[in-house]
Write a protein that holds these residues in place. Structure first.
Motif, PDB file in Angstrom:
ATOM      1  N   GLY A  38       0.951  -0.842   0.141  1.00 29.89           N
ATOM      2  CA  GLY A  38      -0.642   0.023  -0.207  1.00 29.89           C
ATOM      3  C   GLY A  38       0.698   1.646  -0.278  1.00 29.89           C
ATOM      4  O   GLY A  38       1.950   1.533   0.620  1.00 29.89           O
ATOM      5  N   LEU A  39       0.109   2.446  -0.829  1.00 25.72           N
ATOM      6  CA  LEU A  39       1.389   3.419  -0.786  1.00 25.72           C
ATOM      7  C   LEU A  39       0.991   4.637   0.727  1.00 25.72           C
ATOM      8  O   LEU A  39       1.660   4.864   0.534  1.00 25.72           O
ATOM      9  N   LEU A  40       0.276   3.781   1.388  1.00 22.18           N
ATOM     10  CA  LEU A  40       0.163   4.722   2.514  1.00 22.18           C
ATOM     11  C   LEU A  40       0.349   3.319   3.991  1.00 22.18           C
ATOM     12  O   LEU A  40       0.497   3.770   4.690  1.00 22.18           O
ATOM     13  N   ALA A  41       1.541   2.704   3.510  1.00 30.31           N
ATOM     14  CA  ALA A  41       1.966   1.621   4.610  1.00 30.31           C
ATOM     15  C   ALA A  41       3.262   2.498   5.483  1.00 30.31           C
ATOM     16  O   ALA A  41       3.182   2.193   6.922  1.00 30.31           O
TER      17      ALA A  41
END
Ligand SMILES: Nc1nc2c(ncn2[C@@H]2O[C@H](COP(=O)(O)OP(=O)(O)O)[C@@H](O)[C@H]2O)c(=O)[nH]1
Ligand SMILES: [Mg+2]
Ligand SMILES: [Zn+2]
Ligand SMILES: [Zn+2]
Ligand SMILES: [Zn+2]
Lengths: 246, 125
Positions: A38-41
């Motif tokens: 995920g890009l917000l990991a």
């Protein structure tokens, strides 16, 4: 900052080193690396870390979100007043770059940490983490995080809260859930704030607001509440008490 | 909106992958983005053009794969497309008790690397 507090959050990129998958040559001779992350990991990891902080101290955290001026701070003031002597509360204020809201909360005898969001349009887990370290969590029951007034961005960023509450004030129109589905889908509870104004606003229909929310496949309760008159406060307080009792 | 924040995080992830493989440049970045991800693909492209400047991804192509909205009904069990991000009703019975199967993804799927120093490839494992 976790090195200094000794609680060891994963450093910004360490995880990414392990995040690559199988390698494969592509037609143009470059190497394709499978990542599937995920890009917000990084934010999500920081949020998990915040949750661990809270769990260690037995604190329940509620993320309050709404458009600007929907009554978040007023609801907090009324809630703090009603629960005085019963629950130990603290507030992380992210709503304004000024100390204005934090000052309003402190005037009620509750610790409040102001996050200087500047021009930022949302809080993230890293900002909340810094604020957590400026609070004494020991002995606390309930932590409110007042997010930046914005119905778009804050929904994307897990802060480590246990519940998200979205306020929809009577003056905003009952179709807000249809216009901001990402935000309203994130809500565990929707409060129709400034409910004292509903009788004078003939175009705000609480049932329509609830219909729009259900169309988002959300079963979250939709309850009117007024910080001004106290209407609906008992139900909201009961929800908080049940949450703290676990 | 926070597309620029998201792109900076993306560049950080991509840089780490490139570093781990000893790659000099990134030629392509592939993302999976759903209508309920909270980011707007066009804005993401604009933000990416800004965020990549001066990084290993300077010349990278951004490939956005938009995933469809799909729900599974808790009442009748049907799995199928939903009408819109604000109409996630069951396509068969019209009920609202559905679970989102796909549509909120915001995922870095894969990265294409070039200029890899052979000795370093896989050295991180
Ligand atoms: N009539 C009415 N006004 C309210 C109520 N709650 C807040 N307000 C008013 O709405 C404005 C914004 O409230 P505030 O709590 O600062 O909103 P926030 O930006 O979401 O924190 C203020 O002028 C409040 O007095 C309410 O329950 N009823
Ligand atoms: Mg406020
Ligand atoms: Zn910490
Ligand atoms: Zn934002
Ligand atoms: Zn169905």
């Amino acid at each position: 900052m976790c090195e200094s507090c000794g609680c060891n959050v994963t450093s910004g990129n360490a995880h990414l080193v392990e995040a690559d998958g199988p390698l494969a040559r592509t037609a143009d001779g470059s190497t394709a690396v499978e990542v599937l992350e995920g890009l917000l990991a990084a934010n999500d990891r920081a949020a998990a870390h915040n949750r661990a902080h809270l769990a260690r101290h037995g604190v329940v955290a509620v993320n309050l979100m709404s458009a600007p001026g929907s009554g978040k701070t007023a609801l907090l003031e009324a809630t703090i007043e009603a629960l005085a002597g019963e629950l130990a509360i603290a507030v992380i204020e992210g709503d304004l770059a000024t100390e204005r809201d934090a000052t309003r909360i402190r005037a009620r005898g509750v610790p409040a940490v102001q996050i200087a969001t500047g021009s930022a349009c949302h809080l993230d887990a890293h900002l909340v983490h810094e604020a957590l370290h400026r609070l004494d969590l020991e002995g606390l029951d309930l932590l409110f995080i007042e997010n930046v007034g914005n119905l778009v961005c804050p929904a994307g960023f897990d802060l480590g809260q246990h519940r998200s509450v979205v306020l929809l004030s009577a003056t905003e129109g009952d179709d807000k859930p249809a216009k901001y589905p990402v935000m309203f889908r994130a809500a565990d509870l929707v409060l129709l704030s400034k409910a004292d104004l509903i009788p004078v606003l003939d175009d705000f229909d609480p049932a329509a607001a609830e219909r729009h929310l259900r169309a988002l496949a959300s079963g979250a309760p939709v309850w009117p509440v007024s910080a001004r008159t106290g209407e609906g406060m008992e139900r909201w307080l009961g929800w908080l008490r049940a949450l703290v009792r676990g | 909106m926070h597309e620029l924040t998201v792109c900076r995080a993306l560049i950080g992830q991509v840089e780490a992958v490139a570093r781990a493989h000893g790659a000099r440049t990134v030629t392509r970045i592939e993302l999976r983005v759903g209508p309920l991800s909270g980011v707007v693909p066009e804005l993401l492209r604009e933000a990416f053009a800004l965020a990549r400047a001066g990084t290993v991804a300077e010349g990278a192509e951004l490939r956005l794969v938009e995933v469809p909205l799909e729900v599974e009904c808790e009442s009748c069990g049907t799995r199928g497309p939903a009408a819109a991000p604000n109409r996630l009703l069951c396509p068969a019975c019209g009920g609202w008790r559905t679970r989102l199967v796909s549509g909120d993804e915001l995922l870095l799927v894969r990265v294409a690397l070039a200029g890899i120093t052979p000795a370093e490839e896989g050295a991180h494992v």
